[in-house]
Design a protein around this motif. Structure first.
Motif, short mmCIF file in Angstrom:
data_model
loop_
_atom_site.label_atom_id
_atom_site.label_comp_id
_atom_site.label_asym_id
_atom_site.label_seq_id
_atom_site.Cartn_x
_atom_site.Cartn_y
_atom_site.Cartn_z
N ALA A 1 0.82 -1.22 0.00
CA ALA A 1 0.00 0.00 0.00
C ALA A 1 0.85 1.26 0.00
O ALA A 1 0.40 2.32 -0.41
CB ALA A 1 -0.93 0.01 1.22
N CYS B 1 -8.29 -5.15 1.12
CA CYS B 1 -6.92 -4.82 1.51
C CYS B 1 -6.31 -5.96 2.30
O CYS B 1 -7.01 -6.79 2.88
CB CYS B 1 -6.87 -3.53 2.32
SG CYS B 1 -7.82 -3.56 3.85
N SER C 1 -12.56 2.88 7.12
CA SER C 1 -11.40 2.32 6.42
C SER C 1 -10.27 2.01 7.38
O SER C 1 -9.28 1.36 7.01
CB SER C 1 -10.92 3.29 5.34
OG SER C 1 -10.46 4.51 5.91
N ARG D 1 -8.95 -3.48 9.98
CA ARG D 1 -8.25 -2.72 8.94
C ARG D 1 -7.18 -1.83 9.57
O ARG D 1 -7.41 -1.22 10.61
CB ARG D 1 -9.22 -1.85 8.15
CG ARG D 1 -10.22 -2.63 7.31
CD ARG D 1 -11.01 -1.71 6.40
NE ARG D 1 -11.97 -2.44 5.58
CZ ARG D 1 -13.27 -2.55 5.87
NH1 ARG D 1 -13.76 -1.96 6.95
NH2 ARG D 1 -14.06 -3.24 5.09
N GLY E 1 -2.94 0.94 6.10
CA GLY E 1 -2.76 0.58 4.70
C GLY E 1 -4.09 0.52 3.96
O GLY E 1 -4.19 0.88 2.78
N CYS E 2 -5.14 0.08 4.65
CA CYS E 2 -6.48 0.03 4.06
C CYS E 2 -7.00 1.44 3.80
O CYS E 2 -7.67 1.70 2.79
CB CYS E 2 -7.43 -0.73 4.97
SG CYS E 2 -6.95 -2.45 5.29
N GLU F 1 -5.30 2.73 0.71
CA GLU F 1 -5.89 2.18 -0.50
C GLU F 1 -7.24 2.84 -0.80
O GLU F 1 -7.60 3.05 -1.96
CB GLU F 1 -6.08 0.67 -0.36
CG GLU F 1 -4.78 -0.12 -0.27
CD GLU F 1 -4.05 -0.23 -1.60
OE1 GLU F 1 -4.43 0.48 -2.56
OE2 GLU F 1 -3.09 -1.02 -1.68
N THR F 2 -7.98 3.19 0.24
CA THR F 2 -9.28 3.85 0.05
C THR F 2 -9.09 5.25 -0.53
O THR F 2 -9.84 5.67 -1.41
CB THR F 2 -10.04 3.93 1.38
OG1 THR F 2 -10.17 2.62 1.95
CG2 THR F 2 -11.43 4.53 1.19
N LYS G 1 -6.60 6.17 -2.41
CA LYS G 1 -6.22 5.97 -3.81
C LYS G 1 -7.45 5.70 -4.66
O LYS G 1 -7.57 6.19 -5.79
CB LYS G 1 -5.22 4.80 -3.92
CG LYS G 1 -4.75 4.54 -5.34
CD LYS G 1 -3.80 3.35 -5.39
CE LYS G 1 -3.39 3.05 -6.84
NZ LYS G 1 -2.50 1.87 -6.92
N GLU G 2 -8.38 4.91 -4.13
CA GLU G 2 -9.60 4.58 -4.86
C GLU G 2 -10.43 5.84 -5.13
O GLU G 2 -11.02 5.99 -6.20
CB GLU G 2 -10.43 3.58 -4.03
CG GLU G 2 -11.63 3.01 -4.75
CD GLU G 2 -11.27 1.94 -5.77
OE1 GLU G 2 -12.13 1.59 -6.59
OE2 GLU G 2 -10.12 1.45 -5.76
N LYS H 1 -1.68 7.67 -5.62
CA LYS H 1 -1.01 6.66 -4.82
C LYS H 1 -0.43 7.31 -3.57
O LYS H 1 0.29 8.31 -3.65
CB LYS H 1 0.12 6.03 -5.65
CG LYS H 1 1.13 5.22 -4.87
CD LYS H 1 0.65 3.83 -4.57
CE LYS H 1 1.77 2.98 -3.97
NZ LYS H 1 1.31 1.64 -3.57
N LYS I 1 -6.17 0.46 -15.04
CA LYS I 1 -6.91 -0.46 -14.18
C LYS I 1 -8.36 -0.66 -14.59
O LYS I 1 -9.10 -1.40 -13.94
CB LYS I 1 -6.85 0.05 -12.73
CG LYS I 1 -7.43 1.45 -12.55
CD LYS I 1 -7.24 1.92 -11.12
CE LYS I 1 -7.79 3.34 -10.94
NZ LYS I 1 -7.58 3.83 -9.56
#
Length: 601
Positions: free
Chosen positions: A166, A236, A259, A265, A268-269, A272-273, A275-276, A281, A491
């Motif tokens: 992550a 994640c 998150s 979690r 790192g989760c 990633e959230t 980033k989503e 990043k 992606k």
């Protein structure tokens, strides 16, 4: 490694032991009170903390020593006036260069302890303080900053979390922007925090700031993400205490603050959230709880705030009259937690107040009263490292100091605070949560992905961007003459075919071909073309909404029916959706500048 476990507090105060080395301009830490440097004296007076040493000819690419004698090593003077040959030692009072002798010559025996060492020029001393003390301090409610070079002393203060893929294993990359996620949790830990937050909370992502530092380090954007934003949390991977890995399944249509903490979690989760949501990043995270605000605001000597009206909040216990105040400790925590005294009494208004507090703390960190005070610098770094939980990529004092040096390159006037554009949740009769406002948020995220400053900044990168954007200007070929092969390196599944279908049916680019997946993943969308295809490239860029940075012109002309190559990257959202962000901030997006003091209303 905690300082308290290595010596009694009444035996020494490291903050009072900083000594200016007149030959280097650096302030260095000496824990014994004598002019010498004997190990025995150091041990008798308390634990020895390594002094900061500049790398000398070690080829590691970091800043080098500008004070060299002969072969490149810095030579400091021993107490008897002779070159010791040791590096990084604080010189005794009697050792100095002769005022009239050539560079590198030692002083004569007639120069006694009564003579003062030559002072470094003022500008140089200031620079030394910036390097040794660091400048950024930006950790919670967001504030990260300010570790300096007592690396081993502060290592034991830090808590670390392995976030696996992550994050970024490197501290920073000189050829890329830096994205740091600052997380403030609602976990009730520490003395005096029993009345705050959610009782029994495992620690959710209560305050969230994505700190984006530009590639050229001329500017930064601090983007607040509301905890009550309804979003999807992706799957994640979380490392367990026994070293095994647990996969936490994704969840749809929940609050962003879940998150972290929920279903085990980790940060790192949350990375990633983010980033989503944003397409950015996240390289590293810094996480703190309520104690951080109290400890950091106290360590810096208080943070100045301004109230446009008197505040008496029974929930946060903030009770202050109108006007300017310097707050710290419990009072500082009450200020950043207050949500019923400003604006519409909601979380979005509290975010504005937190941003004002952080901006004021940054100004205080960079003020002369902090930078010239060894005591404040030591206490600040000690408090910051004790308050922090970070990813393993920046999990040492040395790595944090390297990161702080990168962050300190950004001028305060070029740090802009903004909040993710949102709307009241239409699914709720009485809205308590929010959803993205895509008309505005998409543009803001695109600006950050393009590394476009929210403030007007002159830089070499801007000049280079202008040169690259010039490739978009000129004549454009007719759609029927555009010939392009499309690859999917991003992606979005099926993006190449969807783009070809859109180009043929909606834009009239009939000579477009789906080449399926690219040989390798691509972060950014690129268009490769030959000089004699420039008019085709400009036409396709206009249709696709490509930025100048996507244009990759070759050196040799194309032959025959050779096609251009369009590789869709992670920044590609869908056919017909422009990839490039706006050059300026969209209207009505809330923003504030870190260099300007504002009064909370």
């Amino acid at each position: 490694m905690d300082a308290q476990s290595r010596g009694r507090a009444d035996e020494f105060d490291p903050a009072d032991q900083w000594v200016l080395n007149p030959h280097t301009g650096d302030y260095e830490l000496r824990l014994n009170n004598s002019g010498g440097d004997s190990a025995g004296a150091s041990q008798a007076s308390g634990p020895r903390i390594p002094r900061r040493r500049e790398p000398v000819g070690d080829g590691d690419g970091e800043h080098g020593n500008t004070n060299r004698d002969g072969g490149g090593e810095r030579r400091d003077q021993s107490p008897d006036g002779r070159g010791s040959g040791r590096r990084g030692e604080v010189p005794g009072q009697r050792g100095r260069r002769s005022a009239n002798g050539p560079r590198g010559q030692e002083s004569s025996g007639g120069e006694t302890a009564g003579r003062r060492s030559r002072k470094a020029p003022k500008a140089r001393r200031k620079k030394a303080l910036l390097w040794t003390g660091g400048t950024m301090a930006f950790v919670l409610v967001g504030l990260s900053v300010g570790g300096y070079a007592l690396y081993q002393h502060f290592n034991g203060n830090l808590n670390t979390v392995d976030v696996g893929g992550a994050g970024n294993k490197n501290v920073f990359d000189n050829d890329a922007p830096i994205n740091i996620l600052i997380i403030g949790t609602d976990k009730r830990t520490g003395k005096g925090n029993e009345g705050y937050g959610d009782k029994g909370s495992v620690g959710h992502a209560d305050t969230n700031i994505l700190f984006h530092v530009s590639e050229d380090r001329t500017n930064a954007t601090a983007l607040s993400i509301p905890r009550d934003l309804i979003t999807d949390i992706p799957e994640c991977k979380v490392k367990q205490p026994d070293g095994s890995e647990k996969v936490v399944p994704g969840t749809q249509n929940v609050r962003f603050n879940q998150s972290l903490g929920q279903e085990d979690r980790n940060a790192g989760c949350t990375m990633e959230t983010v980033k989503e949501i944003t397409g950015l990043k996240v390289d590293h995270f810094m996480m703190v709880d309520f104690n951080a605000v109290k400890e950091l605001s106290t360590a810096v000597g208080g943070v100045e705030i301004c109230l446009a009206k008197p505040v008496k909040d029974p929930d946060s216990h903030l009770d202050l009259p109108e006007g300017k105040h310097r707050i710290q400790g419990e009072e500082a925590l009450a200020f950043v937690r207050t949500r019923h005294s400003f604006g519409n009494h909601g979380d979005l208004d509290r975010i504005k107040v937190q941003q004002q507090f952080i901006a004021s703390m940054i100004r205080q960190m960079q003020s002369d009263s902090t930078l010239t005070s060894p005591t404040k610098l030591y206490k600040l770094a000690d408090a910051a490292t004790k308050a922090l939980t970070v990813d393993t990529g920046i999990g040492t004092g040395k790595k944090l100091a390297s990161l702080a040096q990168e962050l300190s390159k950004v001028n305060t006037k070029n740090i802009t605070f903004a909040t993710v554009p949102v709307l009241d949740n239409p699914a709720e009769k009485t809205p308590v949560t929010v959803v993205l406002n895509p008309a505005k948020s998409d543009q803001l995220f695109a600006m950050m992905r393009d590394d476009t400053s929210l403030t007007e900044v002159k830089s070499k990168k801007k000049a280079a961007k202008g040169k690259q954007d010039a490739l978009l200007k000129g004549s454009k070929a007719a759609a029927g003459d555009v010939r392009v092969d499309v690859y999917n390196g991003g992606k979005v599944p099926g993006a190449a075919q969807a783009t070809v279908t859109w180009l043929q049916n909606e834009q009239g680019v009939l000579k477009s071909t789906n080449k399926a997946n690219a040989p390798a993943k691509a972060a950014k969308t690129t268009l490769e073309y030959a000089p004699n295809q420039a008019d085709q490239a400009r036409a396709l860029a206009a249709m696709m909404g490509l930025p100048g940075s996507a244009m990759k012109q070759g050196t040799a002309d194309a032959e025959g029916l050779q096609a251009m190559v369009l590789t869709l990257g992670d920044d590609f959202k869908g056919a017909g959706t422009p990839i490039t962000g706006p050059a300026k901030v969209p209207a009505d997006i809330q923003q504030a500048n870190a260099d300007k003091a504002e009064c909370a209303k």
